[in-house]
Design an enzyme around this catalytic site. Sequence first.
Site, PDB file in Angstrom:
ATOM      1  N   ARG A  80       0.828  -1.203   0.000  1.00  0.00           N
ATOM      2  CA  ARG A  80       0.000   0.000   0.000  1.00  0.00           C
ATOM      3  C   ARG A  80       0.865   1.258   0.000  1.00  0.00           C
ATOM      4  O   ARG A  80       0.550   2.249  -0.672  1.00  0.00           O
ATOM      5  CB  ARG A  80      -0.950   0.005   1.197  1.00  0.00           C
ATOM      6  N   ALA A  81       1.959   1.242   0.747  1.00  0.00           N
ATOM      7  CA  ALA A  81       2.838   2.417   0.791  1.00  0.00           C
ATOM      8  C   ALA A  81       3.407   2.721  -0.589  1.00  0.00           C
ATOM      9  O   ALA A  81       3.504   3.889  -0.998  1.00  0.00           O
ATOM     10  CB  ALA A  81       3.965   2.186   1.796  1.00  0.00           C
TER      11      ALA A  81
END
Length: 360
Positions: A248-249
């Site tokens: 996600r980052a």
Amino acid sequence: MTELMATRPKVFPFTALVGQQTLQRALLLVAIDPGIGGVLISGPRGTAKSTAARALADLLPQAPFVTLPLAASLEQLVGTLNVEDVLRDGQLRLAPGLVARAHHGVLYVDEVNLLPDALVDALLDVAASGVNTVERDGISQQHAARFVLVGTMNPEEGELRPQLLDRFGLLVALENQRDPTERQAILQVRLAFDDAPQALHASHAEALQNLAVQVATARAALPRLAWSDAVLARAAQWALSAGVDGVRADLVMLRAARAWAALQGRQAVTVEDVDVVAELALAHRRTDASSGGGAPHQASGPDGAAKPSPPRAPSEKQSDSSGSPSSATPQPRGDWGALPPQPVATTRVHTVAGWPAKKA
């Protein structure tokens, strides 16, 4: 009515914010691409968190500013379906919630860390997807809900669970202003706004108009911007250096880098764009097991200057002054602030005068 509108105090101008360049950058990024997942502003009282959120909504053309109250229910947030109307006349009617009202605007959540987890989870789902699904008694309906999510919190009042914290796209951690010169500048512009808000807003009208056009142009340019293999590799290196879980980052970093490139008027996303937004995407996702594998040692900043690699979280094993690892046992990972059990001595309860002895 015209006189009332003319004399009504205006919102603090976005371009008049002093000493909040990082916060302004994060807000502009999520305004250009709400799919980033919103921005969480963490900081003590009086650091312009709500002022900046309102100023962003005022910057966007005809953007509603909707506040989510702490006492809101899930139905008030996402809406509900009137099943009785279906049974009566066959018509399905949607009672829209706050996410529908915030469509094409700003949804502001103050003290988001005090909201129930289920409410925060539903809110972040809608913010990331741009679509709200309302379900009741086996009937569902969807509608667009594309808004800029701005959440604020004071760390002194409690933290968000890591699972929810990770769902916010960007994080800006504010601190009290310690520089006397900067603090004086903040006081001057704030007093000017309190004394003559119309005059201050008029002095920033041109800058606000230019920035609004810049944001609108960047929004339109987003689909045309592409990521090269070098950009993807840079985002992966930053994420690996921070020891984040999942990807996600990386995805947030890439979307934020694209929004920044669009805001700068570029035709493609560059490695430097990733470096500009990396800390915003990683600040709340670093883990204690961070390792330095693959991270760029000297990342170039937006001005071309060398920029150090992202800081790494401390290891579980700490070293004492002699350099040897400490043998202290790690603290249990329970609720934040919880202490390990401590032995407590017991005392004998003596008979209180006047009370009969307990019968065997």
